[in-house]
Design a protein around this motif. Structure first.
Motif, PDB file in Angstrom:
ATOM      1  N   THR A  99      12.222   8.248  -9.673  1.00 29.37           N
ATOM      2  CA  THR A  99      12.107   9.653  -9.284  1.00 29.37           C
ATOM      3  C   THR A  99      13.463  10.237  -8.888  1.00 29.37           C
ATOM      4  O   THR A  99      13.575  11.429  -8.652  1.00 29.37           O
ATOM      5  CB  THR A  99      11.141   9.823  -8.096  1.00 29.37           C
ATOM      6  N   LEU A 145      -2.030  -6.428  -2.567  1.00 34.51           N
ATOM      7  CA  LEU A 145      -3.093  -5.443  -2.347  1.00 34.51           C
ATOM      8  C   LEU A 145      -4.484  -6.054  -2.462  1.00 34.51           C
ATOM      9  O   LEU A 145      -5.457  -5.488  -1.956  1.00 34.51           O
ATOM     10  CB  LEU A 145      -2.952  -4.297  -3.357  1.00 34.51           C
ATOM     11  N   LEU A 169       9.571   1.423  -8.297  1.00 34.97           N
ATOM     12  CA  LEU A 169       8.490   0.590  -7.767  1.00 34.97           C
ATOM     13  C   LEU A 169       7.865   1.193  -6.510  1.00 34.97           C
ATOM     14  O   LEU A 169       6.846   0.707  -6.033  1.00 34.97           O
ATOM     15  CB  LEU A 169       9.019  -0.819  -7.451  1.00 34.97           C
ATOM     16  N   GLY A 170       8.507   2.238  -5.954  1.00 40.06           N
ATOM     17  CA  GLY A 170       7.993   2.855  -4.736  1.00 40.06           C
ATOM     18  C   GLY A 170       8.412   2.112  -3.484  1.00 40.06           C
ATOM     19  O   GLY A 170       7.800   2.266  -2.427  1.00 40.06           O
ATOM     20  N   ALA A 171       9.463   1.299  -3.593  1.00 40.30           N
ATOM     21  CA  ALA A 171       9.933   0.515  -2.450  1.00 40.30           C
ATOM     22  C   ALA A 171      10.627   1.427  -1.435  1.00 40.30           C
ATOM     23  O   ALA A 171      11.207   2.438  -1.808  1.00 40.30           O
ATOM     24  CB  ALA A 171      10.904  -0.566  -2.915  1.00 40.30           C
ATOM     25  N   LEU A 210       0.839  -1.201   0.000  1.00 42.97           N
ATOM     26  CA  LEU A 210       0.000   0.000   0.000  1.00 42.97           C
ATOM     27  C   LEU A 210       0.877   1.255   0.000  1.00 42.97           C
ATOM     28  O   LEU A 210       0.594   2.227  -0.713  1.00 42.97           O
ATOM     29  CB  LEU A 210      -0.902  -0.030   1.235  1.00 42.97           C
ATOM     30  N   ARG A 211       1.954   1.227   0.788  1.00 43.78           N
ATOM     31  CA  ARG A 211       2.872   2.377   0.822  1.00 43.78           C
ATOM     32  C   ARG A 211       3.542   2.566  -0.542  1.00 43.78           C
ATOM     33  O   ARG A 211       3.710   3.693  -1.007  1.00 43.78           O
ATOM     34  CB  ARG A 211       3.945   2.181   1.898  1.00 43.78           C
ATOM     35  N   ALA A 212       3.926   1.443  -1.165  1.00 41.76           N
ATOM     36  CA  ALA A 212       4.577   1.537  -2.478  1.00 41.76           C
ATOM     37  C   ALA A 212       3.612   2.138  -3.496  1.00 41.76           C
ATOM     38  O   ALA A 212       3.980   3.016  -4.282  1.00 41.76           O
ATOM     39  CB  ALA A 212       5.051   0.155  -2.928  1.00 41.76           C
ATOM     40  N   LEU A 213       2.352   1.675  -3.437  1.00 44.50           N
ATOM     41  CA  LEU A 213       1.343   2.205  -4.368  1.00 44.50           C
ATOM     42  C   LEU A 213       1.124   3.697  -4.118  1.00 44.50           C
ATOM     43  O   LEU A 213       1.049   4.496  -5.066  1.00 44.50           O
ATOM     44  CB  LEU A 213       0.026   1.437  -4.202  1.00 44.50           C
ATOM     45  N   ARG A 267       3.997  15.082 -10.416  1.00 41.97           N
ATOM     46  CA  ARG A 267       4.467  15.383 -11.780  1.00 41.97           C
ATOM     47  C   ARG A 267       3.374  16.094 -12.577  1.00 41.97           C
ATOM     48  O   ARG A 267       3.614  17.083 -13.253  1.00 41.97           O
ATOM     49  CB  ARG A 267       4.833  14.074 -12.497  1.00 41.97           C
ATOM     50  N   ALA A 288       4.147  10.313  -6.768  1.00 43.89           N
ATOM     51  CA  ALA A 288       5.108  10.744  -7.791  1.00 43.89           C
ATOM     52  C   ALA A 288       4.370  11.164  -9.061  1.00 43.89           C
ATOM     53  O   ALA A 288       4.657  12.195  -9.664  1.00 43.89           O
ATOM     54  CB  ALA A 288       6.102   9.625  -8.079  1.00 43.89           C
ATOM     55  N   ARG A 289       3.361  10.362  -9.429  1.00 47.02           N
ATOM     56  CA  ARG A 289       2.608  10.639 -10.650  1.00 47.02           C
ATOM     57  C   ARG A 289       1.803  11.936 -10.535  1.00 47.02           C
ATOM     58  O   ARG A 289       1.818  12.778 -11.438  1.00 47.02           O
ATOM     59  CB  ARG A 289       1.661   9.457 -10.906  1.00 47.02           C
ATOM     60  N   ARG A 291      15.606  16.768 -11.463  1.00 44.16           N
ATOM     61  CA  ARG A 291      17.046  16.760 -11.715  1.00 44.16           C
ATOM     62  C   ARG A 291      17.265  16.946 -13.200  1.00 44.16           C
ATOM     63  O   ARG A 291      16.729  16.214 -14.001  1.00 44.16           O
ATOM     64  CB  ARG A 291      17.650  15.447 -11.237  1.00 44.16           C
ATOM     65  N   LEU A 297       2.999  -7.103  -6.263  1.00 43.69           N
ATOM     66  CA  LEU A 297       2.399  -5.915  -5.628  1.00 43.69           C
ATOM     67  C   LEU A 297       0.875  -6.018  -5.694  1.00 43.69           C
ATOM     68  O   LEU A 297       0.178  -5.797  -4.698  1.00 43.69           O
ATOM     69  CB  LEU A 297       2.899  -4.649  -6.334  1.00 43.69           C
ATOM     70  N   VAL A 306      -2.186   3.498 -11.989  1.00 46.35           N
ATOM     71  CA  VAL A 306      -1.148   4.409 -11.492  1.00 46.35           C
ATOM     72  C   VAL A 306      -0.037   4.543 -12.530  1.00 46.35           C
ATOM     73  O   VAL A 306       0.702   5.520 -12.547  1.00 46.35           O
ATOM     74  CB  VAL A 306      -0.610   3.914 -10.128  1.00 46.35           C
ATOM     75  N   ASP A 364       3.250   5.829  -2.852  1.00 47.27           N
ATOM     76  CA  ASP A 364       4.437   6.566  -3.312  1.00 47.27           C
ATOM     77  C   ASP A 364       4.415   6.753  -4.822  1.00 47.27           C
ATOM     78  O   ASP A 364       4.771   7.809  -5.333  1.00 47.27           O
ATOM     79  CB  ASP A 364       5.715   5.825  -2.911  1.00 47.27           C
ATOM     80  N   ARG A 365       3.995   5.708  -5.520  1.00 49.23           N
ATOM     81  CA  ARG A 365       3.944   5.803  -6.984  1.00 49.23           C
ATOM     82  C   ARG A 365       2.846   6.760  -7.428  1.00 49.23           C
ATOM     83  O   ARG A 365       3.020   7.527  -8.373  1.00 49.23           O
ATOM     84  CB  ARG A 365       3.738   4.412  -7.588  1.00 49.23           C
ATOM     85  N   LEU A 366       1.715   6.719  -6.710  1.00 49.87           N
ATOM     86  CA  LEU A 366       0.612   7.636  -7.024  1.00 49.87           C
ATOM     87  C   LEU A 366       1.051   9.078  -6.741  1.00 49.87           C
ATOM     88  O   LEU A 366       0.772   9.991  -7.535  1.00 49.87           O
ATOM     89  CB  LEU A 366      -0.610   7.267  -6.180  1.00 49.87           C
TER      90      LEU A 366
END
Lengths: 66, 156
Positions: free
Chosen positions: B90, B71, B25-27, A22-25, A35, A31-32, A65, B67, B84, A27-29
């Protein structure tokens, strides 16, 4: 409507794996969406306010960057 | 850990690839599974890893599927992960997770046992496979990889 039964996650290993995923998802959301907001002309201050963090935190995590 | 014992292919390529993939991957950290992907990316097609089914595209797909599986009990469908979008790096700097550190130690031991002074990516692949890690185990299961057979192929 999906019913979520957390009791169905019997093994704590699966529960904790879901937390990490859930945290990874998230984080990806994040970032998106950051942006997208910056591309749409939002300032770092706007993004920071929306995320409830400091502008410095947004810069550090999402600063571009070149 | 003294990283200078590791060959340049590991320091410059494997670790850099692994960090980039984990970031995308958001790891929260570079895990052993990301190191394995880093080795696959560094070695490219035709190496023992890809011959065993652990080529970089397959590993990436398997990590995405893992992943989504994690979930699913929360009622989050795989389509949400797809929505997503694909993983995009990043530029975050990430630390090594404990299993990744243990894999590097195992790589060092593997090289020493084989009488090699330099630790190269193949040693690291063996080190990862000799280190207990739930994500790596799920990856091997998903791709139908026989761990022992792969260690033998890598050690040959």
């Amino acid at each position: 409507m999906t019913t979520i039964d957390l009791e169905a996650i019997e093994d704590p290993a699966d529960g904790l794996r879901a937390v990490v995923a859930l945290r990874a998802l998230a984080d990806r959301l994040e970032a998106r969406e950051v942006r997208r907001a910056l591309d749409a002309g939002w300032t770092y201050a706007d993004v920071a306010a929306a995320l409830g963090v400091t502008r410095q935190a947004v810069h550090k995590k999402h600063g571009r960057r070149r | 850990m003294a990283l200078e014992r590791f060959g340049r292919d590991i320091r410059r390529d494997v670790l850099r690839h692994a960090e980039r993939e984990a970031d995308a991957l958001g790891a929260p950290a570079i895990g052993a599974e990301h190191l394995l992907l880093g080795v696959a990316l560094t070695e490219g097609p035709g190496c023992a890893l890809s011959d065993a089914g652990l080529d970089a595209p397959s590993v990436r797909d398997a990590l995405e599927a893992d992943l989504a599986d994690a979930l699913a009990p929360l009622g989050i469908p795989a389509s949400a992960v797809e929505a997503v979008g694909p993983p995009v790096p990043t530029g975050r700097r990430l630390r090594l997770a404990p299993a990744a550190k243990r894999s590097l130690h195992q790589a060092l031991r593997t090289a020493l046992d084989g009488g090699d002074r330099r630790i190269h990516a193949g040693h690291l692949a063996v080190g990862i496979l000799r280190t207990p890690s739930a994500p790596v185990q799920r990856l091997l299961d998903r791709l139908g990889v026989d761990r022992d057979a792969l260690v033998r192929a890598l050690s040959a």
